[in-house]
Design an enzyme around this catalytic site. Structure first.
Site, PDB file in Angstrom:
ATOM      1  CD  GLU A   1      26.909  -3.703 -28.753  1.00 56.83           C
ATOM      2  OE1 GLU A   1      27.225  -2.730 -29.454  1.00 56.83           O
ATOM      3  OE2 GLU A   1      25.728  -4.058 -28.585  1.00 56.83           O
TER       4      GLU A   1
ATOM      5  CE  LYS B   1       0.804  -2.351 -13.812  1.00 55.67           C
ATOM      6  NZ  LYS B   1       0.245  -1.349 -12.898  1.00 55.67           N
TER       7      LYS B   1
ATOM      8  CB  THR C   1      -5.684  -0.753  -7.960  1.00 58.87           C
ATOM      9  OG1 THR C   1      -4.920   0.322  -8.478  1.00 58.87           O
ATOM     10  CG2 THR C   1      -6.982  -0.846  -8.721  1.00 58.87           C
TER      11      THR C   1
ATOM     12  CE1 TYR D   1      -7.389   3.122 -11.088  1.00 56.19           C
ATOM     13  CE2 TYR D   1      -6.947   2.845  -8.743  1.00 56.19           C
ATOM     14  CZ  TYR D   1      -6.581   2.660 -10.061  1.00 56.19           C
ATOM     15  OH  TYR D   1      -5.404   2.025 -10.355  1.00 56.19           O
TER      16      TYR D   1
ATOM     17  CB  THR E   1      -0.246  -3.770  -9.959  1.00 58.98           C
ATOM     18  OG1 THR E   1      -0.787  -2.618 -10.599  1.00 58.98           O
ATOM     19  CG2 THR E   1      -1.360  -4.651  -9.432  1.00 58.98           C
ATOM     20  CG  ASP E   2       1.465   1.676 -10.512  1.00 63.73           C
ATOM     21  OD1 ASP E   2       0.824   0.957 -11.283  1.00 63.73           O
ATOM     22  OD2 ASP E   2       1.179   2.876 -10.295  1.00 63.73           O
TER      23      ASP E   2
HETATM   24  N1  ASP Z   1      -1.248   2.912  -8.937  1.00 63.78           N
HETATM   25  C1  ASP Z   1      -1.770   1.699  -8.383  1.00 63.78           C
HETATM   26  C2  ASP Z   1      -0.787   1.184  -7.363  1.00 63.78           C
HETATM   27  O1  ASP Z   1       0.240   0.707  -7.731  1.00 63.78           O
HETATM   28  C3  ASP Z   1      -2.022   0.696  -9.439  1.00 63.78           C
HETATM   29  C4  ASP Z   1      -2.474  -0.660  -8.958  1.00 63.78           C
HETATM   30  O2  ASP Z   1      -2.475  -0.997  -7.794  1.00 63.78           O
HETATM   31  O3  ASP Z   1      -2.837  -1.468  -9.829  1.00 63.78           O
HETATM   32  O4  ASP Z   1      -1.037   1.286  -6.213  1.00 63.78           O
END
Ligand code: ASP
Length: 344
Positions: A301, A180, A28, A41, A107-108
């Site tokens: 467990e 995350k 992103t 996007y 970020t994913d």
């Molecule tokens: N889907 C995006 C990615 O991981 C989300 C992000 O970058 O925040 O590339």
């Protein structure tokens, strides 16, 4: 994609600023939408040069070069790209003129790549991953400041020997702990188990600690000469989970299975029996948890000793999978694999 280097700032002998290399992979932070308030996007649209052009202030803190290693949303990150990235970072950081590396990433799956680099980079120098929750075209895009802060950390000798770091939203996270936690908020990454490594505010860094576990220059894992990793699947536990998911994985060729277990790494009795059978056949079974924080202990467990299971200790399912994939590159006993989960 070609790994061509682009010189982004002056490299003249008079410029004594630390040299930092930006390795761009997409996400992103390089994403674009048609309008500045649109929720939809596309990730990975801008080049590394365009991203840096949005933050000319970085030239005041480092001499920068950029390389475009990939340009994908991190949901499309692959081990092929991650292995290329680790090898390239190892090459770059072996150069005494280079102070640190910044990897721009979606970020994913950032926590997975951070953990992978934490295990496979062979250097004491800073390796910093960063990204953005809002695309570059959005109102209040968070990418530019994240990039500026990441360059500051990568250029900072005090960031050395702390393993792969993630810098987002003024926080410096260690690769082992971060996760995350929110689908859209800029405050998405937390380090719930062990806390932050530090903070960075407009380039001003503060450090609280070094990671407790082995990493980077202390890691035994090496991707030199490695092109692919063994298949390890993740199976998510839930009420009435179908036990034949285990058989499907084994039939598909998985050498390891990580259970994203309920609570302290639990699964229903039917799945437990199939998992024990798979373990007897030589598939390595790791119990992790779908719960976002806490350890998964041995023999709580589930009788790990009897079934031949591994407890993931502090690693969430996605990170446990990566450690197991690297562990399976060589012949190891279950006892040794369990020890890796305590050490890394
Ligand atoms: N889907 C995006 C990615 O991981 C989300 C992000 O970058 O925040 O590339």
């Amino acid at each position: 994609m070609a790994t061509t280097g682009t010189l982004l700032t002056s490299n003249s002998p008079g410029n004594k600023l630390p040299r930092v290399i930006i390795l761009a992979t997409g996400g992103t932070i390089a994403g674009a939408a048609e309008s500045s308030t649109q929720t939809g996007y596309v990730s990975g649209q801008m080049t590394v040069a365009a991203m840096l052009a949005a933050v000319p202030e970085t030239n005041d803190i480092a001499r920068l070069s950029g390389e475009q290693l990939a340009n994908v949303g991190s949901q499309d990150m692959t081990f092929k790209i991650m292995i290329t990235l680790a090898k390239r970072i190892n090459e770059l950081l072996a150069d005494e003129n280079i102070s640190g590396v910044v990897v721009t990433h979606g970020t994913d799956t950032m926590e997975e790549t951070a953990h992978f680099l934490n295990l496979t980079v062979k250097s004491r120098k800073p390796v910093v991953l960063t990204g953005a929750m809002r695309p570059a075209t959005a109102v209040s895009a968070d990418g530019p400041l994240n990039l500026f802060n990441s360059v500051a950390v990568a250029a900072d000798p005090q960031a050395a020997e702390r393993g792969a770091l993630v810098v987002m939203n003024d926080r410096i996270h260690g690769a082992h702990s971060l996760t995350k936690t929110n689908t859209t908020s800029v405050e998405t990454f937390l380090s719930p188990l062990n806390g932050l490594i530090g903070t960075v505010n407009y380039g001003h860094t503060r450090y609280f600690r070094k990671p407790f576990r082995r990493h980077t220059f202390l890691s035994e894992f090496d991707v030199d000469g490695v092109a692919t990793l063994p298949r390890v699947d993740i199976i998510y536990a839930c009420i009435d989970m179908p036990a034949d998911l285990i058989d499907g994985s084994v039939a598909g060729g998985a050498r390891g299975i990580v259970i994203a277990g309920d609570g302290n790494g639990n699964m229903n009795t039917a799945t437990l029996e199939r998992a024990a059978r798979a373990a007897q056949q030589g598939v390595v079974l790791v119990r992790s948890s779908r719960v976002p924080t806490g350890r998964v202990g041995r023999n709580v467990e589930v009788d790990d000793d009897r079934h031949g299971f591994i407890a993931s200790d502090e690693l969430n399912p996605a990170k446990a999978r990566i450690l197991l994939m690297l562990a399976l590159l060589k012949e190891r006993s279950l006892k040794d694999i369990q020890q890796l989960f305590f050490d890394y």
